[in-house]
Design a protein around this motif. Structure first.
Motif, PDB file in Angstrom:
ATOM      1  N   ARG A 146      14.403 102.725 -17.741  1.00 35.57           N
ATOM      2  CA  ARG A 146      13.522 102.098 -16.742  1.00 35.57           C
ATOM      3  C   ARG A 146      13.331 100.627 -17.099  1.00 35.57           C
ATOM      4  NH1 ARG A 146       8.267 105.803 -16.582  1.00 35.57           N
ATOM      5  NH2 ARG A 146       7.405 103.887 -15.727  1.00 35.57           N
ATOM      6  N   LEU A 147      13.540  99.748 -16.138  1.00 40.90           N
ATOM      7  CA  LEU A 147      13.413  98.306 -16.395  1.00 40.90           C
ATOM      8  C   LEU A 147      12.507  97.705 -15.326  1.00 40.90           C
ATOM      9  CD1 LEU A 147      14.887  95.249 -15.554  1.00 40.90           C
ATOM     10  CD2 LEU A 147      14.063  95.715 -17.856  1.00 40.90           C
ATOM     11  N   ARG A 148      11.437  97.098 -15.782  1.00 41.44           N
ATOM     12  CA  ARG A 148      10.518  96.439 -14.841  1.00 41.44           C
ATOM     13  C   ARG A 148      10.610  94.928 -15.041  1.00 41.44           C
ATOM     14  NH1 ARG A 148       6.492  98.657 -11.861  1.00 41.44           N
ATOM     15  NH2 ARG A 148       6.630 100.581 -13.078  1.00 41.44           N
ATOM     16  N   VAL A 149      10.807  94.215 -13.959  1.00 38.28           N
ATOM     17  CA  VAL A 149      10.884  92.748 -14.027  1.00 38.28           C
ATOM     18  C   VAL A 149       9.522  92.167 -13.656  1.00 38.28           C
ATOM     19  CG1 VAL A 149      11.996  90.670 -13.101  1.00 38.28           C
ATOM     20  CG2 VAL A 149      13.333  92.761 -13.428  1.00 38.28           C
ATOM     21  N   TYR A 153       8.796 106.037 -20.613  1.00 38.52           N
ATOM     22  CA  TYR A 153       8.430 104.694 -21.076  1.00 38.52           C
ATOM     23  C   TYR A 153       9.339 103.694 -20.357  1.00 38.52           C
ATOM     24  CZ  TYR A 153      12.609 104.832 -24.114  1.00 38.52           C
ATOM     25  OH  TYR A 153      13.895 104.912 -24.590  1.00 38.52           O
ATOM     26  N   GLU A 154       9.009 102.411 -20.470  1.00 37.87           N
ATOM     27  CA  GLU A 154       9.862 101.436 -19.781  1.00 37.87           C
ATOM     28  C   GLU A 154      10.005 100.161 -20.595  1.00 37.87           C
ATOM     29  OE1 GLU A 154       7.686 100.822 -16.080  1.00 37.87           O
ATOM     30  OE2 GLU A 154       6.681  99.053 -16.882  1.00 37.87           O
ATOM     31  N   PHE A 155      11.064  99.416 -20.280  1.00 39.86           N
ATOM     32  CA  PHE A 155      11.217  98.062 -20.805  1.00 39.86           C
ATOM     33  C   PHE A 155      10.789  97.096 -19.708  1.00 39.86           C
ATOM     34  CE2 PHE A 155      14.289 100.462 -23.392  1.00 39.86           C
ATOM     35  CZ  PHE A 155      13.852 100.086 -24.648  1.00 39.86           C
ATOM     36  N   GLN A 156      10.241  95.961 -20.138  1.00 37.87           N
ATOM     37  CA  GLN A 156       9.869  94.924 -19.174  1.00 37.87           C
ATOM     38  C   GLN A 156      10.461  93.596 -19.618  1.00 37.87           C
ATOM     39  OE1 GLN A 156       5.621  94.677 -18.513  1.00 37.87           O
ATOM     40  NE2 GLN A 156       5.554  96.680 -17.518  1.00 37.87           N
ATOM     41  N   MET A 157      10.972  92.845 -18.668  1.00 40.27           N
ATOM     42  CA  MET A 157      11.485  91.504 -18.972  1.00 40.27           C
ATOM     43  C   MET A 157      11.048  90.528 -17.887  1.00 40.27           C
ATOM     44  SD  MET A 157      15.186  92.205 -20.681  1.00 40.27           S
ATOM     45  CE  MET A 157      15.346  93.600 -21.820  1.00 40.27           C
ATOM     46  N   LEU A 158      11.077  89.255 -18.237  1.00 37.64           N
ATOM     47  CA  LEU A 158      10.625  88.230 -17.293  1.00 37.64           C
ATOM     48  C   LEU A 158      11.743  87.847 -16.332  1.00 37.64           C
ATOM     49  CD1 LEU A 158       8.716  85.898 -19.808  1.00 37.64           C
ATOM     50  CD2 LEU A 158       7.729  87.641 -18.316  1.00 37.64           C
ATOM     51  N   TYR A 159      11.350  87.535 -15.127  1.00 41.11           N
ATOM     52  CA  TYR A 159      12.278  87.047 -14.102  1.00 41.11           C
ATOM     53  C   TYR A 159      13.117  85.894 -14.666  1.00 41.11           C
ATOM     54  CZ  TYR A 159      13.690  84.898  -9.648  1.00 41.11           C
ATOM     55  OH  TYR A 159      14.402  84.368  -8.609  1.00 41.11           O
TER      56      TYR A 159
END
Ligand SMILES: Cc1cc2nc3c(=O)[nH]c(=O)nc-3n(C[C@H](O)[C@H](O)[C@H](O)COP(=O)(O)OP(=O)(O)OC[C@H]3O[C@@H](n4cnc5c(N)ncnc54)[C@H](O)[C@@H]3O)c2cc1C
Length: 313
Positions: A268-271, A246-252
């Motif tokens: 895991r971190l997706r921007v 699974y992953e975390f996502q955050m805004l630029y």
């Protein structure tokens, strides 16, 4: 009320022009938008990848007024996917259905989504349809189901925990095989469709997150809320879910401290990386999320160029 006003202001050309021509306000904008050109977007992407992030690229734009504009938007995404493939960037794409003409020609929009999905699959990456405001939710959910049924397993969408319907959508889309991005929701929605109190939105978020951790396909948790991030980590550990599943996502530009800490701790971190000329609606949604941003921005907008400039919030 403030949120409602700001979301309405997102369609104002005059305010967008005023923002463009104000140097200080431009600096506030630059916190959230990685640039206007494809080159600037890709340069920011490469820098974030070097720091250990993965990405989802958003060429900002929404509610196009012709299918020619939708085709032009798709063409930019084709260029991006070509770079992703040849450079091996760990970067999927985020697209707004109304940017691809959902409201003008649903069939044409579905064709463009299918085309982008095929190209994204060739590059080994995922396509996320951003979720827009509530009148568009059913058609977006159906578009994802249809894409999955057509063999585009790499097409998913965002789901918004503030909507009453979302628990059901999460089950429906999981059954269809889609990988989902769970967020709280960024629009000013009325009471009959959405929770109004933060506590209810957060509770729904955690319930949806637990369902996705137990049953979802590579769930994507989009939030900067440190309490939710901690609760998701705990639930995942209790379920024996591997960090790579699974992953975390955050805004630029938002909570970059947390972004770095997650990467350092092996998550895991997706921007989400927005760029392009049509940034104003995206930007106003970011202002609406945090009144302190609005105050800072309003000061910057009225300040004279060369006047006092404090650091961006
Ligand atoms: C990767 C990603 C994709 C998204 N996609 C969608 C989508 O498709 N559809 C949709 O409706 N919404 C989308 N959103 C927006 C989302 O719905 C929320 O509006 C937004 O993330 C704020 O909620 P939060 O979970 O961060 O919690 P909040 O409780 O709002 O914020 C938690 C903390 O994060 C920080 N923070 C949050 N927002 C800001 C900001 N704008 N500026 C500065 N600091 C901030 C603050 O420190 C705040 O205390 C997305 C969000 C992310 C992260």
């Amino acid at each position: 009320m403030l949120r409602w006003l700001l979301i309405r202001a997102s369609g104002s050309d005059g305010l967008a022009d005023l923002t463009r021509t104000s140097g200080l306000a431009g600096r506030v904008v630059a916190r959230y938008i990685a640039g206007e050109s494809v080159d600037e977007g890709l340069a920011a992407a490469r820098a974030l990848v070097a720091e250990g992030a993965t990405l989802t690229l958003d060429h900002v734009g929404e509610f196009v007024s012709s299918m020619q504009q939708a085709e032009a938007a798709a063409e930019v995404y084709r260029t991006l996917l070509e770079h992703v493939g040849t450079e091996g960037l760990p970067a999927g794409i985020s697209v707004k259905p109304t940017q691809l003409g959902l409201l003008l020609d649903p069939e044409g929009c579905a064709r463009l989504v299918g085309d982008l999905a095929t190209r994204a699959a060739a590059a080994g990456v995922h396509v996320t349809l951003d979720m827009e405001d509530h009148p568009l939710v059913e058609t977006t959910v159906s578009l994802v189901e249809r894409s999955q049924a057509a063999g585009h397993g790499n097409v998913g969408c965002a789901v918004q925990s503030y909507l009453h319907r979302t628990a059901e959508d999460v089950r429906r889309l999981t059954a269809a095989g889609a990988s989902l991005r769970l967020c709280k929701g960024a629009y000013a929605e009325p009471e009959h469709v959405a929770f109004q109190r933060k506590v209810d939105v957060d509770r729904a978020y955690l319930e949806d997150a637990r369902y996705l951790l137990a049953h979802g396909h590579e769930p994507r948790f989009a939030t900067h809320d440190h309490r939710l991030v901690a609760a998701i980590k705990r639930s995942a550990a209790q379920l024996g879910r591997d960090r790579s599943s699974y992953e975390f996502q955050m805004l630029y530009g938002i909570r970059t401290d947390m972004q770095k800490a997650l990467i350092t701790d092996g998550y895991r971190l997706r921007v989400y990386l927005p760029f392009g000329t049509e940034w104003f609606p995206y930007f106003t949604r970011r202002l609406a999320e945090r009144p302190a941003n609005l105050l800072f921005f309003a000061r910057a907008l009225v300040a004279r160029p060369g006047g006092d400039s404090t650091a961006a919030p």
